[in-house]
Design an enzyme around this catalytic site. Structure first.
Site, PDB file in Angstrom:
ATOM      1  N   ASP A  57       0.874  -1.185   0.000  1.00  0.00           N
ATOM      2  CA  ASP A  57       0.000   0.000   0.000  1.00  0.00           C
ATOM      3  C   ASP A  57       0.908   1.232   0.000  1.00  0.00           C
ATOM      4  OD1 ASP A  57      -2.106   2.004   0.720  1.00  0.00           O
ATOM      5  OD2 ASP A  57      -3.281   0.235   1.207  1.00  0.00           O
ATOM      6  N   ASP A  79       4.044   2.580  -4.332  1.00  0.00           N
ATOM      7  CA  ASP A  79       3.000   3.202  -5.135  1.00  0.00           C
ATOM      8  C   ASP A  79       2.828   2.382  -6.413  1.00  0.00           C
ATOM      9  OD1 ASP A  79       1.390   4.703  -6.745  1.00  0.00           O
ATOM     10  OD2 ASP A  79       2.462   6.595  -6.425  1.00  0.00           O
ATOM     11  N   GLY A  93     -13.252   6.288  -2.321  1.00  0.00           N
ATOM     12  CA  GLY A  93     -13.893   6.715  -1.081  1.00  0.00           C
ATOM     13  C   GLY A  93     -15.388   6.575  -1.231  1.00  0.00           C
ATOM     14  N   ALA A 131     -20.107  -2.756  -7.451  1.00  0.00           N
ATOM     15  CA  ALA A 131     -21.482  -2.614  -7.939  1.00  0.00           C
ATOM     16  C   ALA A 131     -21.646  -1.310  -8.716  1.00  0.00           C
ATOM     17  CB  ALA A 131     -22.447  -2.641  -6.764  1.00  0.00           C
ATOM     18  N   TYR A 157     -15.383   6.158 -11.572  1.00  0.00           N
ATOM     19  CA  TYR A 157     -15.011   5.022 -10.717  1.00  0.00           C
ATOM     20  C   TYR A 157     -15.550   3.710 -11.299  1.00  0.00           C
ATOM     21  CZ  TYR A 157     -15.034   2.064  -6.516  1.00  0.00           C
ATOM     22  OH  TYR A 157     -14.886   1.035  -5.616  1.00  0.00           O
ATOM     23  N   LYS A 170     -17.619   6.030   4.026  1.00  0.00           N
ATOM     24  CA  LYS A 170     -18.836   5.663   3.289  1.00  0.00           C
ATOM     25  C   LYS A 170     -20.031   5.783   4.224  1.00  0.00           C
ATOM     26  CE  LYS A 170     -16.102   3.137   0.190  1.00  0.00           C
ATOM     27  NZ  LYS A 170     -15.147   2.275   0.881  1.00  0.00           N
ATOM     28  N   ALA A 171     -21.225   5.596   3.652  1.00  0.00           N
ATOM     29  CA  ALA A 171     -22.469   5.873   4.399  1.00  0.00           C
ATOM     30  C   ALA A 171     -22.528   5.191   5.781  1.00  0.00           C
ATOM     31  CB  ALA A 171     -23.678   5.499   3.555  1.00  0.00           C
ATOM     32  N   LYS A 221     -22.130  10.331  12.860  1.00  0.00           N
ATOM     33  CA  LYS A 221     -23.106  11.388  13.147  1.00  0.00           C
ATOM     34  C   LYS A 221     -23.984  11.010  14.340  1.00  0.00           C
ATOM     35  CE  LYS A 221     -23.248  12.791   8.288  1.00  0.00           C
ATOM     36  NZ  LYS A 221     -24.061  12.900   7.068  1.00  0.00           N
ATOM     37  N   GLN A 225     -33.252   7.221  -0.839  1.00  0.00           N
ATOM     38  CA  GLN A 225     -32.415   6.427  -1.738  1.00  0.00           C
ATOM     39  C   GLN A 225     -32.100   5.089  -1.054  1.00  0.00           C
ATOM     40  OE1 GLN A 225     -31.626   9.288  -0.244  1.00  0.00           O
ATOM     41  NE2 GLN A 225     -29.448   9.597   0.059  1.00  0.00           N
TER      42      GLN A 225
HETATM   43  P1  NAD Z   1      -9.745   1.611   0.969  1.00  0.00           P
HETATM   44  O1  NAD Z   1      -9.685   2.989   0.388  1.00  0.00           O
HETATM   45  O2  NAD Z   1      -9.896   1.483   2.437  1.00  0.00           O
HETATM   46  O3  NAD Z   1      -8.463   0.775   0.533  1.00  0.00           O
HETATM   47  C1  NAD Z   1      -7.807   0.976  -0.701  1.00  0.00           C
HETATM   48  C2  NAD Z   1      -6.321   1.081  -0.412  1.00  0.00           C
HETATM   49  O4  NAD Z   1      -5.625   1.241  -1.659  1.00  0.00           O
HETATM   50  C3  NAD Z   1      -5.976   2.302   0.459  1.00  0.00           C
HETATM   51  O5  NAD Z   1      -5.334   1.919   1.651  1.00  0.00           O
HETATM   52  C4  NAD Z   1      -5.069   3.121  -0.422  1.00  0.00           C
HETATM   53  O6  NAD Z   1      -4.014   3.776   0.272  1.00  0.00           O
HETATM   54  C5  NAD Z   1      -4.513   2.071  -1.380  1.00  0.00           C
HETATM   55  N1  NAD Z   1      -3.953   2.708  -2.569  1.00  0.00           N
HETATM   56  C6  NAD Z   1      -4.418   3.805  -3.220  1.00  0.00           C
HETATM   57  N2  NAD Z   1      -3.596   4.153  -4.187  1.00  0.00           N
HETATM   58  C7  NAD Z   1      -2.549   3.271  -4.162  1.00  0.00           C
HETATM   59  C8  NAD Z   1      -1.365   3.139  -4.925  1.00  0.00           C
HETATM   60  N3  NAD Z   1      -1.094   3.987  -5.915  1.00  0.00           N
HETATM   61  N4  NAD Z   1      -0.527   2.123  -4.642  1.00  0.00           N
HETATM   62  C9  NAD Z   1      -0.798   1.254  -3.631  1.00  0.00           C
HETATM   63  N5  NAD Z   1      -1.908   1.342  -2.853  1.00  0.00           N
HETATM   64  C10 NAD Z   1      -2.766   2.346  -3.124  1.00  0.00           C
HETATM   65  O7  NAD Z   1     -10.930   0.860   0.202  1.00  0.00           O
HETATM   66  P2  NAD Z   1     -11.668  -0.507   0.562  1.00  0.00           P
HETATM   67  O8  NAD Z   1     -13.022  -0.149   1.003  1.00  0.00           O
HETATM   68  O9  NAD Z   1     -10.804  -1.347   1.405  1.00  0.00           O
HETATM   69  O10 NAD Z   1     -11.782  -1.154  -0.886  1.00  0.00           O
HETATM   70  C11 NAD Z   1     -10.883  -2.140  -1.360  1.00  0.00           C
HETATM   71  C12 NAD Z   1     -11.205  -2.438  -2.815  1.00  0.00           C
HETATM   72  O11 NAD Z   1     -12.561  -2.857  -2.937  1.00  0.00           O
HETATM   73  C13 NAD Z   1     -11.046  -1.237  -3.738  1.00  0.00           C
HETATM   74  O12 NAD Z   1     -10.544  -1.659  -4.975  1.00  0.00           O
HETATM   75  C14 NAD Z   1     -12.456  -0.738  -3.907  1.00  0.00           C
HETATM   76  O13 NAD Z   1     -12.631  -0.029  -5.108  1.00  0.00           O
HETATM   77  C15 NAD Z   1     -13.234  -2.043  -3.874  1.00  0.00           C
HETATM   78  N6  NAD Z   1     -14.630  -1.850  -3.455  1.00  0.00           N
HETATM   79  C16 NAD Z   1     -14.907  -1.524  -2.159  1.00  0.00           C
HETATM   80  C17 NAD Z   1     -16.228  -1.346  -1.771  1.00  0.00           C
HETATM   81  C18 NAD Z   1     -16.604  -1.001  -0.352  1.00  0.00           C
HETATM   82  O14 NAD Z   1     -17.797  -0.907  -0.067  1.00  0.00           O
HETATM   83  N7  NAD Z   1     -15.666  -0.830   0.560  1.00  0.00           N
HETATM   84  C19 NAD Z   1     -17.269  -1.470  -2.711  1.00  0.00           C
HETATM   85  C20 NAD Z   1     -16.931  -1.785  -4.020  1.00  0.00           C
HETATM   86  C21 NAD Z   1     -15.615  -1.995  -4.373  1.00  0.00           C
END
Ligand code: NAD
Length: 331
Positions: A38, A56, A81, A122, A152, A195-196, A203, A223
């Site tokens: 990460d 990165d 996010g 989704a 996204y 997120k929500a 809150k 919604q």
């Molecule tokens: P999160 O934001 O908590 O975790 C994502 C991580 O990716 C973060 O820690 C961030 O620092 C890291 N990251 C960002 N840019 C980076 C880079 N350039 N190199 C290395 N790491 C990097 O999100 P999450 O909720 O844990 O989601 C994990 C995955 O699941 C994501 O791909 C997200 O799109 C997908 N997803 C999550 C949800 C949800 O409800 N949480 C829903 C649909 C999809």
């Protein structure tokens, strides 16, 4: 009991984030050797990964370093996010996530990785199917003709195809999950990326602790969404990864609730009555629910944790964070 996987080596990208951090713990518990990658370390507790690299993944060389000597990859890293973030940063999200995913899947295929899990969303589902709160649950095949609401979702959809082509042309076993609103403790609860579920927990916690019952809700609160607890998500990810199914699968709850109902469930968990104040704010699509017919058939998976139970656990954790913050502000 811990199972010995003969030290199969797995990489979890996004291991500093919410799902990635929980997934590292889950895989360690199953006996894997785990490398987490990460750009940040986990915010709320230490990682259990055997090795944690700050890299990165927008840089090709870093993706190669991350995948070196790995057997399996769980690709979760994303610049993302909640609705507040996703609805404001389209070019950044498309640019950064495309680079992360282009480099990670290519590095995995060049490094001899055998299995590749990709976390889709989704949000890939078309806008035109999600315009009513009483939405018909979304089946995997509903993804096309494509019309995701935000960059996204477009990026996720393109990466689903990218991963599919790497599977077909480079012999990588690929697995793709479309997550529907995953929530739980140890996830962002303030700062703009939350997120929500955790935002509402925050809150309500402030309402309880400051004795001001007013809770802001974005839009009219009618919604709808479905929300899936993290423990269910983890078993879904793992069952999918171990399966032989290479098409995208929904991983989510199929119980539809309004955001107003979500607030009431959280208030109940907090043991207070709240007064909702509806304010302007990004709401995303009007309604979204997961059709779990296929995932039940293919994996035999269905969520086990009720929304009430999951929100109780999440609320307790968020309330603790809010208490600590209020205490710091007082001192
Ligand atoms: P999160 O934001 O908590 O975790 C994502 C991580 O990716 C973060 O820690 C961030 O620092 C890291 N990251 C960002 N840019 C980076 C880079 N350039 N190199 C290395 N790491 C990097 O999100 P999450 O909720 O844990 O989601 C994990 C995955 O699941 C994501 O791909 C997200 O799109 C997908 N997803 C999550 C949800 C949800 O409800 N949480 C829903 C649909 C999809």
């Amino acid at each position: 009991m811990k199972k010995n996987k003969n030290k199969t080596k797995v990489l979890v990208t996004g291991a500093g984030g919410f799902i990635g951090h929980h997934l590292v713990k889950f895989l360690k518990d199953k006996g894997y050797w785990v490398r987490g990658v990460d750009i940040v370390k986990p915010e709320f507790e230490s990682t259990q990964a055997d090795e944690f690299l700050l890299l990165d993944l927008q840089e090709k060389a870093n993706a190669l370093q991350a995948c070196q000597n790995m057997d399996h990859v769980y690709a979760l890293a994303a610049d993302m996010g909640g609705m507040g973030f996703i609805s404001k940063h389209h070019s950044r999200i498309l640019h950064n996530n495309a680079l992360i995913n282009l480099h990670t899947v290519d590095a995995a295929s060049k490094s001899g990785v055998s299995r590749y899990f990709y976390a889709s969303s989704a949000c890939i589902y078309p806008n035109y199917l999600q315009q009513k709160a009483t939405v018909t649950p979304l089946k995997e095949k509903d993804a096309y003709p494509a019309d995701p609401q935000d960059a996204y979702g477009w990026e996720k959809l393109v990466t689903e195809k990218l991963v599919e082509y790497y599977g077909q042309e480079h012999g990588l076993e690929t697995r793709v999950a479309r997550f529907h609103n995953i929530f739980g403790p140890l996830s962002k609860w303030e700062g703009g990326r939350e997120k929500a579920p955790t935002a509402i927990c925050r809150k309500v916690a402030y309402a309880k602790l400051t004795k001001n019952p007013e809770v802001e809700v974005w839009g009219d609160g009618q919604q709808t969404r479905s929300f899936c607890y993290i423990d269910d998500c983890l078993t879904g990810i793992y069952q999918l990864m171990m399966s032989d199914y290479d098409q995208p699968l929904n991983i989510g709850q199929d119980r539809l609730v309004t955001i107003n109902e979500l607030v009431e469930i959280v208030a109940e968990a907090a043991g207070i009555k709240v007064k909702k104040k509806h304010v302007k704010g990004p709401q995303g699509v009007r309604g979204r629910n997961s059709d779990n017919t296929k995932v039940k058939k293919v994996l035999g998976w269905k969520p086990q944790v009720s929304l009430e139970k999951g929100l109780q656990k999440t609320y307790r954790w968020v309330e603790k964070q809010v208490k600590q913050k209020l205490k710091k502000q007082e001192s």
